[in-house]
Design an enzyme around this catalytic site. Structure first.
Site, PDB file in Angstrom:
ATOM      1  N   ASN A  10       0.868  -1.179   0.000  1.00  0.00           N
ATOM      2  CA  ASN A  10       0.000   0.000   0.000  1.00  0.00           C
ATOM      3  C   ASN A  10       0.904   1.228   0.000  1.00  0.00           C
ATOM      4  OD1 ASN A  10      -1.788   2.061   0.496  1.00  0.00           O
ATOM      5  ND2 ASN A  10      -2.283   1.425   2.590  1.00  0.00           N
ATOM      6  N   TRP A  11       0.986   1.871  -1.142  1.00  0.00           N
ATOM      7  CA  TRP A  11       1.898   3.022  -1.273  1.00  0.00           C
ATOM      8  C   TRP A  11       1.288   4.314  -0.733  1.00  0.00           C
ATOM      9  CZ3 TRP A  11       5.785   3.590  -5.864  1.00  0.00           C
ATOM     10  CH2 TRP A  11       6.653   2.494  -5.848  1.00  0.00           C
ATOM     11  N   LYS A  12       0.042   4.258  -0.300  1.00  0.00           N
ATOM     12  CA  LYS A  12      -0.621   5.453   0.240  1.00  0.00           C
ATOM     13  C   LYS A  12      -0.435   6.636  -0.730  1.00  0.00           C
ATOM     14  CE  LYS A  12       0.160   3.534   4.756  1.00  0.00           C
ATOM     15  NZ  LYS A  12      -0.152   3.680   6.153  1.00  0.00           N
ATOM     16  N   HIS A  91      -9.650   0.731   4.586  1.00  0.00           N
ATOM     17  CA  HIS A  91      -8.407   0.990   5.333  1.00  0.00           C
ATOM     18  C   HIS A  91      -8.725   1.955   6.478  1.00  0.00           C
ATOM     19  CE1 HIS A  91      -4.353   2.317   6.292  1.00  0.00           C
ATOM     20  NE2 HIS A  91      -3.912   1.260   5.631  1.00  0.00           N
ATOM     21  N   GLU A  93      -7.222   4.415   7.513  1.00  0.00           N
ATOM     22  CA  GLU A  93      -7.019   5.832   7.169  1.00  0.00           C
ATOM     23  C   GLU A  93      -8.209   6.389   6.394  1.00  0.00           C
ATOM     24  OE1 GLU A  93      -3.090   5.422   5.453  1.00  0.00           O
ATOM     25  OE2 GLU A  93      -2.326   4.910   7.440  1.00  0.00           O
ATOM     26  N   GLU A 158      -5.622  -5.223  10.376  1.00  0.00           N
ATOM     27  CA  GLU A 158      -4.638  -4.168  10.601  1.00  0.00           C
ATOM     28  C   GLU A 158      -4.961  -3.424  11.897  1.00  0.00           C
ATOM     29  OE1 GLU A 158      -2.540  -2.995   6.714  1.00  0.00           O
ATOM     30  OE2 GLU A 158      -4.212  -1.645   7.012  1.00  0.00           O
ATOM     31  N   GLY A 164       2.356   1.894  10.780  1.00  0.00           N
ATOM     32  CA  GLY A 164       3.371   2.943  10.690  1.00  0.00           C
ATOM     33  C   GLY A 164       4.054   3.271  12.007  1.00  0.00           C
ATOM     34  N   SER A 203       3.170  -2.473  10.309  1.00  0.00           N
ATOM     35  CA  SER A 203       4.608  -2.526  10.617  1.00  0.00           C
ATOM     36  C   SER A 203       5.264  -3.863  10.257  1.00  0.00           C
ATOM     37  CB  SER A 203       4.857  -2.190  12.091  1.00  0.00           C
ATOM     38  OG  SER A 203       4.475  -0.850  12.349  1.00  0.00           O
ATOM     39  N   GLY A 224       2.681  -1.322   4.258  1.00  0.00           N
ATOM     40  CA  GLY A 224       2.729   0.086   3.891  1.00  0.00           C
ATOM     41  C   GLY A 224       4.152   0.531   3.616  1.00  0.00           C
ATOM     42  N   GLY A 225       4.782   1.128   4.619  1.00  0.00           N
ATOM     43  CA  GLY A 225       6.106   1.739   4.450  1.00  0.00           C
ATOM     44  C   GLY A 225       7.139   0.833   3.798  1.00  0.00           C
TER      45      GLY A 225
HETATM   46  C1  PEP Z   1      -0.841   0.067   5.880  1.00  0.00           C
HETATM   47  O1  PEP Z   1      -0.847   1.249   5.575  1.00  0.00           O
HETATM   48  O2  PEP Z   1      -1.769  -0.647   5.498  1.00  0.00           O
HETATM   49  C2  PEP Z   1       0.262  -0.446   6.685  1.00  0.00           C
HETATM   50  C3  PEP Z   1       0.173  -1.672   7.125  1.00  0.00           C
HETATM   51  O3  PEP Z   1       1.317   0.399   6.913  1.00  0.00           O
HETATM   52  P1  PEP Z   1       2.732   0.015   7.585  1.00  0.00           P
HETATM   53  O4  PEP Z   1       3.191  -1.287   6.987  1.00  0.00           O
HETATM   54  O5  PEP Z   1       3.634   1.145   7.229  1.00  0.00           O
HETATM   55  O6  PEP Z   1       2.493  -0.113   9.062  1.00  0.00           O
END
Ligand code: PEP
Length: 243
Positions: A10-12, A91, A93, A158, A164, A203, A224-225
């Site tokens: 997920n590149w957001k 999600h 967010e 999640e 994050g 994470s 994500g990251g």
């Molecule tokens: C996400 O945004 O879905 C996510 C899991 O982010 P991260 O891996 O950065 O915690």
């Protein structure tokens, strides 16, 4: 039999034309035996899909209506037209930042499936709910209310407090949650609930991926990251392929 693993990035709200090279590097490094998708901003989907034919590109949200006066939104058939094959719905967010309800998330999933997109449906609890000991009941209720009538491709658990932050639940807590979600999927879909992939997200890094993939009923990850570079993402994908 265990489900084939799916690792979705997920590149957001990151990525421009300059990122296509990184997407090409990621696609070129995917080993056999695992499914991988990158969920990008709408602006990048078509360019990325053309750059890496055969590699799954997805979106991060979709509108629930087929068309209409919804300024700034993107319809499922438009994402499909842009060559997306996956879409994330629900999600945290979006649920928190855009006040999306379970009912809206469900409607988005229905719209996405109607346009032929594979849905990754996200659920997860707040830190307060985790600390109050009601994570499983809250996330189970969220899932029940968000699931569309037809089986989704994947559900991503999640925990909001793990996204994050570098923090993850214990492996026991992940296992307990995934077992609960599996039983809800079977209650909703019958035997087909066994083949909905249950992803863990929050994470996930190269350093913790293998142990997370070793937990029962973890069928992959939403990342994500650590999905933004081939150097971080491919070791996670390899850990999934080897698990
Ligand atoms: C996400 O945004 O879905 C996510 C899991 O982010 P991260 O891996 O950065 O915690």
């Amino acid at each position: 039999m265990a489900n084939r693993k799916l690792v979705a990035g997920n590149w957001k709200m990151h990525g421009t034309a300059e990122s296509i090279g990184e997407i090409v590097r990621i696609a070129a490094g995917v080993p056999t035996g695992v499914d991988v998708a990158l969920c990008l901003s709408a602006t990048l989907i078509e360019r990325a899909a053309r750059a890496v034919p055969g590699f799954a590109i997805g979106a991060q949200d979709v509108h629930s209506m087929e068309r209409g006066a919804f300024t700034g939104d993107v319809a499922a058939h438009q994402l499909h037209d842009a060559r997306a094959s996956f879409v994330i719905v629900g999600h945290s967010e979006r649920r928190d930042g855009h006040r999306e309800s379970d009912t809206q998330v469900r409607a988005k999933a229905v719209a996405a499936q109607g346009a032929g997109l594979k849905v990754i449906l996200c659920v997860g609890e707040s830190l307060e709910a985790r600390e109050a000991g009601c994570a499983i009941s809250i996330v189970s209720a969220q899932l029940d209310a968000s699931l569309p009538p037809s089986p989704v491709e994947a559900v991503a658990y999640e925990p909001i407090w793990a996204i994050g932050t570098g923090r993850i639940p214990s492996l026991e807590d992940i296992g307990e949650m995934h077992a609960a979600l599996r039983s809800r999927l079977i209650a909703a879909y019958g035997a087909a609930g066994n083949v909905v992939r249950l992803l863990y997200g929050g994470s996930v890094k190269p350093s913790n991926a293998a142990e997370i993939f070793g937990v029962a009923d973890v069928d992959g990850a939403l990342v994500g990251g650590a999905s933004m570079t081939a150097a971080d993402f491919l070791p996670i994908v390899e850990a999934a392929a080897e698990s």
